[in-house]
Write an enzyme that holds these catalytic residues in place. Sequence first.
Site, PDB file in Angstrom:
ATOM      1  N   THR A 123      37.388  40.673  51.623  1.00 27.95           N
ATOM      2  CA  THR A 123      37.382  39.623  50.613  1.00 27.95           C
ATOM      3  C   THR A 123      38.101  38.387  51.137  1.00 27.95           C
ATOM      4  O   THR A 123      39.003  38.490  51.984  1.00 27.95           O
ATOM      5  CB  THR A 123      38.085  40.109  49.324  1.00 27.95           C
ATOM      6  OG1 THR A 123      38.180  39.028  48.389  1.00 27.95           O
ATOM      7  CG2 THR A 123      39.483  40.627  49.609  1.00 27.95           C
ATOM      8  N   GLU A 125      40.190  36.930  49.535  1.00 30.49           N
ATOM      9  CA  GLU A 125      41.560  37.056  49.015  1.00 30.49           C
ATOM     10  C   GLU A 125      42.546  37.465  50.111  1.00 30.49           C
ATOM     11  O   GLU A 125      43.751  37.290  49.952  1.00 30.49           O
ATOM     12  CB  GLU A 125      41.612  38.067  47.870  1.00 30.49           C
ATOM     13  CG  GLU A 125      40.907  37.615  46.618  1.00 30.49           C
ATOM     14  CD  GLU A 125      41.580  36.431  45.946  1.00 30.49           C
ATOM     15  OE1 GLU A 125      42.827  36.347  45.949  1.00 30.49           O
ATOM     16  OE2 GLU A 125      40.851  35.571  45.407  1.00 30.49           O
ATOM     17  N   TYR A 146      46.063  42.508  45.112  1.00 31.12           N
ATOM     18  CA  TYR A 146      44.692  42.836  45.524  1.00 31.12           C
ATOM     19  C   TYR A 146      44.441  42.396  46.964  1.00 31.12           C
ATOM     20  O   TYR A 146      43.926  43.155  47.788  1.00 31.12           O
ATOM     21  CB  TYR A 146      43.686  42.182  44.579  1.00 31.12           C
ATOM     22  CG  TYR A 146      42.255  42.312  45.032  1.00 31.12           C
ATOM     23  CD1 TYR A 146      41.583  43.523  44.903  1.00 31.12           C
ATOM     24  CD2 TYR A 146      41.575  41.235  45.591  1.00 31.12           C
ATOM     25  CE1 TYR A 146      40.263  43.652  45.330  1.00 31.12           C
ATOM     26  CE2 TYR A 146      40.262  41.355  46.006  1.00 31.12           C
ATOM     27  CZ  TYR A 146      39.615  42.566  45.877  1.00 31.12           C
ATOM     28  OH  TYR A 146      38.309  42.685  46.300  1.00 31.12           O
ATOM     29  N   LYS A 150      43.593  44.852  50.131  1.00 30.70           N
ATOM     30  CA  LYS A 150      42.387  44.704  50.944  1.00 30.70           C
ATOM     31  C   LYS A 150      42.739  44.467  52.411  1.00 30.70           C
ATOM     32  O   LYS A 150      42.051  44.950  53.307  1.00 30.70           O
ATOM     33  CB  LYS A 150      41.506  43.560  50.420  1.00 30.70           C
ATOM     34  CG  LYS A 150      40.836  43.844  49.088  1.00 30.70           C
ATOM     35  CD  LYS A 150      39.880  45.020  49.158  1.00 30.70           C
ATOM     36  CE  LYS A 150      38.532  44.632  49.649  1.00 30.70           C
ATOM     37  NZ  LYS A 150      37.543  45.731  49.541  1.00 30.70           N
TER      38      LYS A 150
END
Length: 165
Positions: A123, A125, A146, A150
């Site tokens: 991601t 992110e 998060y 990840k």
Amino acid sequence: MKRALITGINGQDGGYLAEFLLDKGYEVYGMERRSSTPLRVNCQHLNDKITFLKGDLTDQNSLTRCIRESDPDEVYNLAAQSFVGESWNTPEQTGDVTGLGALRLLESIREYGKDIKYYQASTSEMFGRMEKFANENTPFYPRSPYGVAKLYGHWITKNYRESYD
């Protein structure tokens, strides 16, 4: 015929990936969490084309069972606690599912002993706030639980690839 196991099969990407692999002639298995009613909104049209297996990224035994039952050539890990905002409310659960879940899945594959290709979904992110478009040289700087989880999934995948091929 190649066999693929997709975690997160019931998400949007899981449904599209299943369709893509089916079109290429794969036998597709989808891992879904146990619930009283299956939540197959994104892949309900595939009910008779794929085999659903019950599994959970927080339960090593269920992952090992899913690997054994599907005997895959490829595993696509799309499953995660996928709401960035919620990761602030449940940071430990986010790390357990999204980060350590990848580790558990990799360990199940390693213990199975068969050469299996593995894909770990990532991601943006993991990069956090960026001022320019990301490329191969953009440093990681996650700004949420998060994103951190990840990034752990990314690095543990790289570590397993380098350590166990």
